[in-house]
Design a protein around this motif. Sequence first.
Motif, PDB file in Angstrom:
ATOM      1  N   GLN A 119      65.461  37.938  48.733  1.00  0.00           N
ATOM      2  CA  GLN A 119      66.274  39.046  49.242  1.00  0.00           C
ATOM      3  C   GLN A 119      65.903  40.313  48.464  1.00  0.00           C
ATOM      4  N   ILE A 120      65.468  41.355  49.163  1.00  0.00           N
ATOM      5  CA  ILE A 120      65.043  42.606  48.527  1.00  0.00           C
ATOM      6  C   ILE A 120      66.132  43.657  48.712  1.00  0.00           C
ATOM      7  N   PRO A 121      66.632  44.237  47.621  1.00  0.00           N
ATOM      8  CA  PRO A 121      67.694  45.253  47.752  1.00  0.00           C
ATOM      9  C   PRO A 121      67.303  46.358  48.729  1.00  0.00           C
ATOM     10  N   TRP A 122      68.224  46.769  49.524  1.00  0.00           N
ATOM     11  CA  TRP A 122      68.131  47.812  50.533  1.00  0.00           C
ATOM     12  C   TRP A 122      67.225  47.404  51.699  1.00  0.00           C
ATOM     13  N   LEU A 123      65.996  46.966  51.408  1.00  0.00           N
ATOM     14  CA  LEU A 123      65.057  46.683  52.492  1.00  0.00           C
ATOM     15  C   LEU A 123      65.551  45.539  53.375  1.00  0.00           C
ATOM     16  N   SER A 124      65.993  44.450  52.768  1.00  0.00           N
ATOM     17  CA  SER A 124      66.462  43.317  53.557  1.00  0.00           C
ATOM     18  C   SER A 124      67.689  43.681  54.384  1.00  0.00           C
ATOM     19  N   THR A 125      68.594  44.460  53.803  1.00  0.00           N
ATOM     20  CA  THR A 125      69.787  44.881  54.544  1.00  0.00           C
ATOM     21  C   THR A 125      69.409  45.775  55.713  1.00  0.00           C
ATOM     22  N   TRP A 126      68.511  46.709  55.464  1.00  0.00           N
ATOM     23  CA  TRP A 126      68.069  47.624  56.529  1.00  0.00           C
ATOM     24  C   TRP A 126      67.337  46.889  57.638  1.00  0.00           C
ATOM     25  N   ASN A 127      66.573  45.842  57.267  1.00  0.00           N
ATOM     26  CA  ASN A 127      65.737  45.119  58.229  1.00  0.00           C
ATOM     27  C   ASN A 127      66.426  43.844  58.728  1.00  0.00           C
ATOM     28  N   ARG A 128      67.703  43.955  59.090  1.00  0.00           N
ATOM     29  CA  ARG A 128      68.448  42.853  59.703  1.00  0.00           C
ATOM     30  C   ARG A 128      68.426  41.591  58.842  1.00  0.00           C
ATOM     31  N   ASN A 129      68.549  41.786  57.542  1.00  0.00           N
ATOM     32  CA  ASN A 129      68.634  40.697  56.562  1.00  0.00           C
ATOM     33  C   ASN A 129      67.367  39.832  56.513  1.00  0.00           C
ATOM     34  N   ARG A 130      66.237  40.418  56.859  1.00  0.00           N
ATOM     35  CA  ARG A 130      64.970  39.700  56.735  1.00  0.00           C
ATOM     36  C   ARG A 130      64.602  39.568  55.263  1.00  0.00           C
ATOM     37  N   LYS A 131      64.090  38.395  54.892  1.00  0.00           N
ATOM     38  CA  LYS A 131      63.738  38.149  53.507  1.00  0.00           C
ATOM     39  C   LYS A 131      62.227  37.962  53.353  1.00  0.00           C
ATOM     40  N   LEU A 132      61.744  38.254  52.161  1.00  0.00           N
ATOM     41  CA  LEU A 132      60.324  38.088  51.845  1.00  0.00           C
ATOM     42  C   LEU A 132      60.027  36.605  51.647  1.00  0.00           C
ATOM     43  N   SER A 133      59.071  36.077  52.400  1.00  0.00           N
ATOM     44  CA  SER A 133      58.671  34.680  52.262  1.00  0.00           C
ATOM     45  C   SER A 133      57.617  34.562  51.168  1.00  0.00           C
ATOM     46  N   SER A 134      57.834  33.647  50.228  1.00  0.00           N
ATOM     47  CA  SER A 134      56.946  33.501  49.077  1.00  0.00           C
ATOM     48  C   SER A 134      56.575  32.040  48.883  1.00  0.00           C
ATOM     49  N   SER A 135      55.298  31.795  48.561  1.00  0.00           N
ATOM     50  CA  SER A 135      54.824  30.447  48.241  1.00  0.00           C
ATOM     51  C   SER A 135      53.896  30.529  47.035  1.00  0.00           C
ATOM     52  N   THR A 136      54.240  29.810  45.978  1.00  0.00           N
ATOM     53  CA  THR A 136      53.466  29.795  44.737  1.00  0.00           C
ATOM     54  C   THR A 136      52.983  28.377  44.472  1.00  0.00           C
ATOM     55  N   GLN A 137      51.699  28.240  44.085  1.00  0.00           N
ATOM     56  CA  GLN A 137      51.162  26.906  43.828  1.00  0.00           C
ATOM     57  C   GLN A 137      50.290  26.895  42.586  1.00  0.00           C
ATOM     58  N   LEU A 138      50.370  25.795  41.865  1.00  0.00           N
ATOM     59  CA  LEU A 138      49.507  25.521  40.716  1.00  0.00           C
ATOM     60  C   LEU A 138      48.719  24.263  41.018  1.00  0.00           C
ATOM     61  N   PHE A 139      47.385  24.377  40.971  1.00  0.00           N
ATOM     62  CA  PHE A 139      46.496  23.256  41.262  1.00  0.00           C
ATOM     63  C   PHE A 139      45.676  22.929  40.022  1.00  0.00           C
ATOM     64  N   MET A 140      45.578  21.637  39.692  1.00  0.00           N
ATOM     65  CA  MET A 140      44.739  21.197  38.576  1.00  0.00           C
ATOM     66  C   MET A 140      44.015  19.917  38.956  1.00  0.00           C
ATOM     67  N   GLU A 141      42.790  19.766  38.435  1.00  0.00           N
ATOM     68  CA  GLU A 141      42.053  18.527  38.641  1.00  0.00           C
ATOM     69  C   GLU A 141      41.194  18.217  37.425  1.00  0.00           C
ATOM     70  N   TRP A 142      40.928  16.924  37.246  1.00  0.00           N
ATOM     71  CA  TRP A 142      40.096  16.446  36.158  1.00  0.00           C
ATOM     72  C   TRP A 142      39.077  15.458  36.719  1.00  0.00           C
ATOM     73  N   VAL A 143      37.827  15.573  36.250  1.00  0.00           N
ATOM     74  CA  VAL A 143      36.783  14.603  36.553  1.00  0.00           C
ATOM     75  C   VAL A 143      36.159  14.230  35.211  1.00  0.00           C
ATOM     76  N   PRO A 144      36.748  13.256  34.487  1.00  0.00           N
ATOM     77  CA  PRO A 144      36.343  13.003  33.095  1.00  0.00           C
ATOM     78  C   PRO A 144      34.883  12.647  32.927  1.00  0.00           C
ATOM     79  N   GLY A 145      34.264  11.964  33.920  1.00  0.00           N
ATOM     80  CA  GLY A 145      32.878  11.539  33.747  1.00  0.00           C
ATOM     81  C   GLY A 145      31.850  12.556  34.179  1.00  0.00           C
ATOM     82  N   LYS A 146      32.279  13.733  34.568  1.00  0.00           N
ATOM     83  CA  LYS A 146      31.372  14.733  35.120  1.00  0.00           C
ATOM     84  C   LYS A 146      30.429  15.290  34.052  1.00  0.00           C
TER      85      LYS A 146
END
Length: 400
Positions: free
Chosen positions: A279-306
């Motif tokens: 929810q973004i102050p002022w902007l969400s209220t002005w824009n019919r309560n539209r909210k910013l969609s957010s997706s955060t990801q952390l990816f890790m991998e290991w290949v020990p024999g590489k």
Amino acid sequence: RYLKWGSGGNSRGIEELKSYESFTDICRELYVELTNPVWQIRLGKQIVSWGEAGFERMADVVNPIDARGNLNPAYPDFDEIKRGLWMARLTITPPDFWQDMFFEFLVIPDFEPNRGWPAGYHLTHPPTMNSLKNPNELFKPAYRDADDIGYHDPALGFRIRGLTYGFDWSLQYLYHRNPTGIVREGQGVASQLPVLLGRGRAEDVTEFGHQSTIGFTFNRPINKQFTLLPGVPSFNMSGNIWRGEFVLELDKDHDRGYTPNVTEHNRYAFVLGWDTYIQIPWLSTWNRNRKLSSSTQLFMEWVPGKHRDDFIYPYVTYGEKRHHAATVTQSLSYDFWNSRIIPAVYFSHALDDGRCFYAPTIAFKPTFSWTYMVRYINYIDYGSIIENLDFVLFDVTYEF
């Protein structure tokens, strides 16, 4: 020009990107289904989705992919670029079973390889290709040799899915061939001669080795509102979903055909994601309560024999010597005018070596069926394979 040159002077590479020509590529799904309250059987060509997070294909490994249909290299929609496979799929849902568990079984006698962009496409054209006579022959042998794999060696898989303490989880196992082919032992030179000389074609040089893939996935809604800035309760996030996938790739039985031979090693990886609406102050209220969609990801991998010899183009992983890789991604999108105008941005940063790219996007949807989209993608510090390319993509989509 590069696509034509990459195909040895003909227009085959251009045709590969423009249209699908075979029934295998055109028909992605075609099946019959039998159901009752306890079980469901599907027989035919199918696409299966196993997974929770979108940045990397982790547990979602049943179907190979076709990069030719990937209109968004920055953040692929894997459901749109999967290749269908002929299979039998049985789902059993016992009524009132413990933890709401259900069971899924797969028998897949069909096999298709991952399909990449042809040589000359800007994401598969490092400067080293300029010295080759027919660069597309780097990729073609794998497609030819995949046709020789018959129905006598099916892939087998099962999945258990349940609901425990609010966690929607799944545990899966798949015994299958790796859809990315590697050069057979002792065939390294034979696979490269048509590429270097521009004459002939390589066949029977690619191996699609077996492996076992074990995966665990989960997602859990977090029904709590978090204030992002103290003293400003209107700046908050809600509708949160925590997601994760863990994958083990084991028992690989194949070597690459170079000297010294290079063994495919076990791989261990995970990705954690957090999806939310801000929810973004002022902007969400002005824009019919539209909210910013957010997706955060952390990816890790290991290949020990590489080790260093594993870095062989075009079968590269993420570096010549490193056994570990880590990446953080962030996507944001917002919509205006009842979802008719949608600005968005996607960002990816490799924590190990600093490589990154960002992709701002603007979409216009004048009607339910039509979508017009412009994407700008900028790769930074990716080295010789992509050469820090900037490019713009224009998409027009009609849904019916």
